[in-house]
Design an enzyme around this catalytic site. Structure first.
Site, PDB file in Angstrom:
ATOM      1  N   TRP A  38      43.533  29.051  45.748  1.00 21.45           N
ATOM      2  CA  TRP A  38      42.595  30.024  45.201  1.00 21.45           C
ATOM      3  C   TRP A  38      41.191  29.699  45.724  1.00 21.45           C
ATOM      4  CZ3 TRP A  38      38.350  29.445  41.864  1.00 21.45           C
ATOM      5  CH2 TRP A  38      37.763  30.659  41.477  1.00 21.45           C
TER       6      TRP A  38
ATOM      7  N   LYS B  13      41.677  49.483  42.663  1.00 18.06           N
ATOM      8  CA  LYS B  13      41.856  48.070  43.017  1.00 18.06           C
ATOM      9  C   LYS B  13      43.089  47.597  42.257  1.00 18.06           C
ATOM     10  CE  LYS B  13      39.453  43.589  42.747  1.00 18.06           C
ATOM     11  NZ  LYS B  13      38.216  42.949  42.302  1.00 18.06           N
ATOM     12  N   TRP B  14      44.147  47.269  42.981  1.00 15.26           N
ATOM     13  CA  TRP B  14      45.441  46.909  42.380  1.00 15.26           C
ATOM     14  C   TRP B  14      45.544  45.389  42.387  1.00 15.26           C
ATOM     15  CZ3 TRP B  14      49.717  50.412  41.281  1.00 15.26           C
ATOM     16  CH2 TRP B  14      50.897  49.753  40.915  1.00 15.26           C
ATOM     17  N   ASP B  15      45.309  44.786  41.245  1.00 16.12           N
ATOM     18  CA  ASP B  15      45.238  43.326  41.151  1.00 16.12           C
ATOM     19  C   ASP B  15      46.569  42.745  40.670  1.00 16.12           C
ATOM     20  OD1 ASP B  15      44.109  40.810  41.156  1.00 16.12           O
ATOM     21  OD2 ASP B  15      42.485  41.288  39.775  1.00 16.12           O
ATOM     22  N   MET B  16      46.758  41.448  40.845  1.00 19.85           N
ATOM     23  CA  MET B  16      47.984  40.751  40.415  1.00 19.85           C
ATOM     24  C   MET B  16      47.639  39.265  40.312  1.00 19.85           C
ATOM     25  SD  MET B  16      50.924  38.954  41.137  1.00 19.85           S
ATOM     26  CE  MET B  16      50.835  38.608  42.873  1.00 19.85           C
TER      27      MET B  16
ATOM     28  N   CYS C 101      44.943  43.255  45.747  1.00 26.01           N
ATOM     29  CA  CYS C 101      44.233  42.045  45.346  1.00 26.01           C
ATOM     30  C   CYS C 101      45.215  41.181  44.562  1.00 26.01           C
ATOM     31  CB  CYS C 101      43.058  42.462  44.461  1.00 26.01           C
ATOM     32  SG  CYS C 101      42.184  41.105  43.680  1.00 26.01           S
TER      33      CYS C 101
ATOM     34  N   ASP D 172      38.492  35.607  46.067  1.00 25.72           N
ATOM     35  CA  ASP D 172      37.515  35.615  44.979  1.00 25.72           C
ATOM     36  C   ASP D 172      36.279  34.808  45.350  1.00 25.72           C
ATOM     37  OD1 ASP D 172      38.832  37.235  43.296  1.00 25.72           O
ATOM     38  OD2 ASP D 172      39.559  35.684  41.937  1.00 25.72           O
TER      39      ASP D 172
HETATM   40  C1  DGJ Z   1      40.916  38.650  40.114  1.00 31.22           C
HETATM   41  C2  DGJ Z   1      40.246  39.409  41.211  1.00 31.22           C
HETATM   42  O1  DGJ Z   1      40.419  38.766  42.436  1.00 31.22           O
HETATM   43  C3  DGJ Z   1      38.774  39.592  40.862  1.00 31.22           C
HETATM   44  O2  DGJ Z   1      38.109  40.245  41.907  1.00 31.22           O
HETATM   45  C4  DGJ Z   1      38.668  40.367  39.578  1.00 31.22           C
HETATM   46  O3  DGJ Z   1      39.160  41.665  39.768  1.00 31.22           O
HETATM   47  C5  DGJ Z   1      39.437  39.657  38.483  1.00 31.22           C
HETATM   48  N1  DGJ Z   1      40.786  39.361  38.880  1.00 31.22           N
HETATM   49  C6  DGJ Z   1      39.446  40.479  37.232  1.00 31.22           C
HETATM   50  O4  DGJ Z   1      40.222  39.932  36.262  1.00 31.22           O
END
Ligand code: DGJ
Length: 648
Positions: free
Chosen positions: A118, A395-398, A445, A467
């Site tokens: 990370w 923005k599709w986060d995981m 993401c 991040d």
């Molecule tokens: C992780 C993403 O990488 C960040 O940019 C942000 O969207 C956070 N999650 C939000 O919880």
């Protein structure tokens, strides 16, 4: 495997008898124009291509294997995948199914991988091959922050611009294995495909199993040559939709500006300043739904939090659009919080091992996308919001990987199918949503770049690279990522200083110069900047708007590696070679220096170029043989970003 080749083989299929021996014999070879799609999986597409299918059949079990090879007219690459079919009368079990197996007659190569963590994604690691096995892999349920489904084999003398390099990457976003085995005679075998750890697939009579696609490239012009092949594959044969070749909107994201602490007024204050300086898209990140004031709750409850947005998303969209901005919205649709209405209604919808404690990770669990009804729910939750409000970007986060792996819906003997079924389920949802909302720009993401792979790029043309928004760190991350991924696929933002991840203070100019080598944006409270800084931001945006076609879609050459020293340099050259943008950055200030001299690449030797910022002009041949000389400002993280324009 099972006969006189004692090495591990590219596949293992267990017959009803329990035998894992296979003896495949040639049945047929056919060549066709173009390239067929792979059922349910992301893959390259091409009309100007030829595909060879080699069909083989096992002498005993009824296993039929089709090896599929595509060559492209415009790229030095081979796409390879395998289709398994059961033509017998009893069940077969696939225990291993690699997408690519390449035997090389010597092992005089070095292995290059992109390994990380990370905030430290895709570090370039180079090591010599040695007898035995060298590999990278993921068994986390995602391609991961830690490893990338890519390897390169380079001759020891290969550099960025010269020497032989073989590159291999998998078009897949889940568990993978990428490794090389060097045997007793120093022959190397490269394999790439689904990881066989915790994997098995039951194949009933007449059923088929399709492996993901692997892409193999060859370059005699070093790593830049290899990357050019991958970048071209991405641009012309993988990324789809309206934004595939289009200028990407310059965005502002509220995450590092507000985190969870915002309301409509605060968002609009940021958006108003953003609109004034020329930003084109306002992205509302995590925290707009359920009761989500921190990361402990509400994933799964995709209804707007009216305490923060009392007039709803529709009204927010109207106001943002009224400022001349597009509106983007964050989702994390694959996840569920224990503190959510969804979890109370469907406690068995998450991945979990029956009877064991459910392991939370960022206070959340993973929805079981191997189940059709869960996929349907995920699809509807996002679809309903996109259908109800004019959202222009998603923005599709995981944000977590798999633990305590089990599905309440799969029978005990098929539990090892879960990780791959999850990916098939996810790809199905993404295919539906991106088809139904062709005008929406999707950015993928996963805690930053935790699922930055060719599989996700097939559905979403850009990925949040990391991040870590610190410019010096980004130099490394974007440099490593560019081994496979083109600039237009990398989300990159200017953020506040001291940087929230590293604490480092870098010049605003350097932050912008690094970020503009990707999908450019800002992630800070613009209202906290001074009047001079705001003017600088407006100038940065104006410059990016002029140069973005080249910055996103030009040919990208890495010039100086931050993994070998303190400097990062790269250049992006327009396809017609008439425009180029050079970045040079040094992390630590150095006293008593001479002007810098950097040899450039990719220019036209016969053209003359003027450096806009200095007014000096030079011949392309001179810039490429001798280099460009320039002064670097003093201080840490000093950089130059120079525009070269061909003179008539
Ligand atoms: C992780 C993403 O990488 C960040 O940019 C942000 O969207 C956070 N999650 C939000 O919880």
């Amino acid at each position: 495997f099972g006969f006189s080749d004692m090495r591990e083989g590219a596949f293992t299929v267990r017959a009803a008898s329990g035998s894992r021996t296979s003896d495949l014999r040639f049945v047929s070879a056919t060549a066709q124009e173009g390239k067929p799609a792979l059922g349910g999986l992301p893959a390259t597409f091409a009309s100007d291509a030829k595909t060879l299918r080699l069909v083989l059949r096992d002498v005993v079990s009824g296993l039929r294997v089709t090896l599929c090879y595509t060559i492209f007219e415009d790229v030095d690459a081979i796409a390879r995948s395998v289709l398994f079919e059961n033509e017998g009368a009893s069940d077969l079990h696939i225990e291993r199914a690699m997408s690519l197996c390449l035997d090389l007659t010597d092992a005089d190569y070095e292995l290059i991988t992109l390994s990380g963590a990370w905030s430290r994604e895709r570090e370039v690691i180079r090591r010599p091959l040695a007898p035995g096995e060298t590999s990278v892999s993921s068994v986390r349920g995602a391609s991961s922050l830690q490893a990338s489904p890519f390897v390169a084999l380079a001759r020891p003398d290969a550099t960025e611009c010269a020497g032989e390099v073989i590159g291999a990457a998998l078009v897949y976003s889940g568990n993978f294995y990428a490794g090389v085995h060097v045997d007793q005679h120093r022959m190397a075998r490269l394999m790439l495909g689904l990881h066989d750890h915790d994997f098995e697939w039951a194949l009933a009579p007449r059923e088929t199993f399709q492996t993901p696609e692997a892409l193999l490239t060859y370059s005699a012009e070093g790593f830049n040559g290899m990357s050019a092949q991958f970048h071209r594959l991405c641009a012309e044969h993988l990324v789809r939709g309206k934004y595939a070749h289009a200028p990407r909107p310059i965005l502002i994201n509220n995450w590092e500006a507000t985190y969870f602490n915002f309301d409509e007024e605060k968002l609009l204050t940021i958006a108003k300043t953003a609109a004034k300086v020329g930003v084109e898209l306002f992205v509302l990140d995590d925290g707009w739904f359920g009761r989500r004031n921190d990361d402990t709750t509400s994933l799964g409850d995709w209804q707007v939090d009216e305490r923060k947005l009392p007039h709803g998303l529709g009204s927010l969209a109207e106001q943002i659009h009224g400022l001349g901005l597009k509106l983007g919205l964050w989702f994390e649709p694959e996840m569920i919080s224990v503190q959510s209405k969804l979890y109370r209604a469907h406690p068995d919808w998450c991945i979990h091992a029956e009877g064991y404690e459910r392991v939370e990770y960022r206070q959340q669990l993973v929805l079981d996308l191997s189940r059709a009804e869960v996929c349907e729910h995920v699809y509807r939750s996002v679809r309903d919001i996109l259908a109800a409000s004019p959202i222009d970007y998603v923005k599709w986060d995981m944000n977590r990987n798999f633990t305590d792996i089990g599905s309440a819906a799969l029978p005990p003997e098929r539990q090892k199918e879960l990780a791959h079924r999850y990916m098939l389920g996810l790809y199905g949802v993404l295919e539906r949503l991106t088809t139904e909302f062709p005008d929406v720009l999707f950015e993928s993401c996963a805690s930053g770049g935790g699922r930055f792979d060719l599989g996700m790029l097939y559905y979403m043309p850009q990925t949040w690279c990391s991040d870590n928004t610190d410019a010096v760190s980004r130099g490394r991350i974007q440099y490593g990522s560019s081994m496979v991924f083109p600039p237009f696929s990398m989300g990159a933002h200017v953020s506040a200083v001291p940087n929230h991840q590293t604490g480092r203070i870098t010049p605003l100019a350097t932050r912008a110069s690094v970020a503009m080598s990707g999908c450019f944006g800002y992630e800070l409270d613009l209202n906290a900047l001074s009047a001079e800084e705001i003017q600088e931001v407006a100038r940065q945006i104006e410059r990016v708007k002029k140069l973005r076609q080249t910055l996103l879609y030009g040919r990208f050459y890495r010039l100086r590696s931050p993994f070998e020293g303190d400097e990062t340099a790269w250049i992006t050259v327009a396809p017609d070679q008439r425009e180029a943008v050079l970045l040079f950055m040094r992390a630590m200030a150095r006293a008593n220096t001479m002007p810098e001299l950097v040899r450039l690449y990719g220019l036209n030797a016969d053209m003359r170029y003027r450096v806009e910022e200095t007014g000096e002009s030079y011949g392309g041949d001179q810039l490429m043989r001798q280099g460009l000389c320039f002064a670097l400002p003093t201080g840490d993280a000093a950089s130059v970003s120079l525009t070269l324009r061909a003179l008539e």
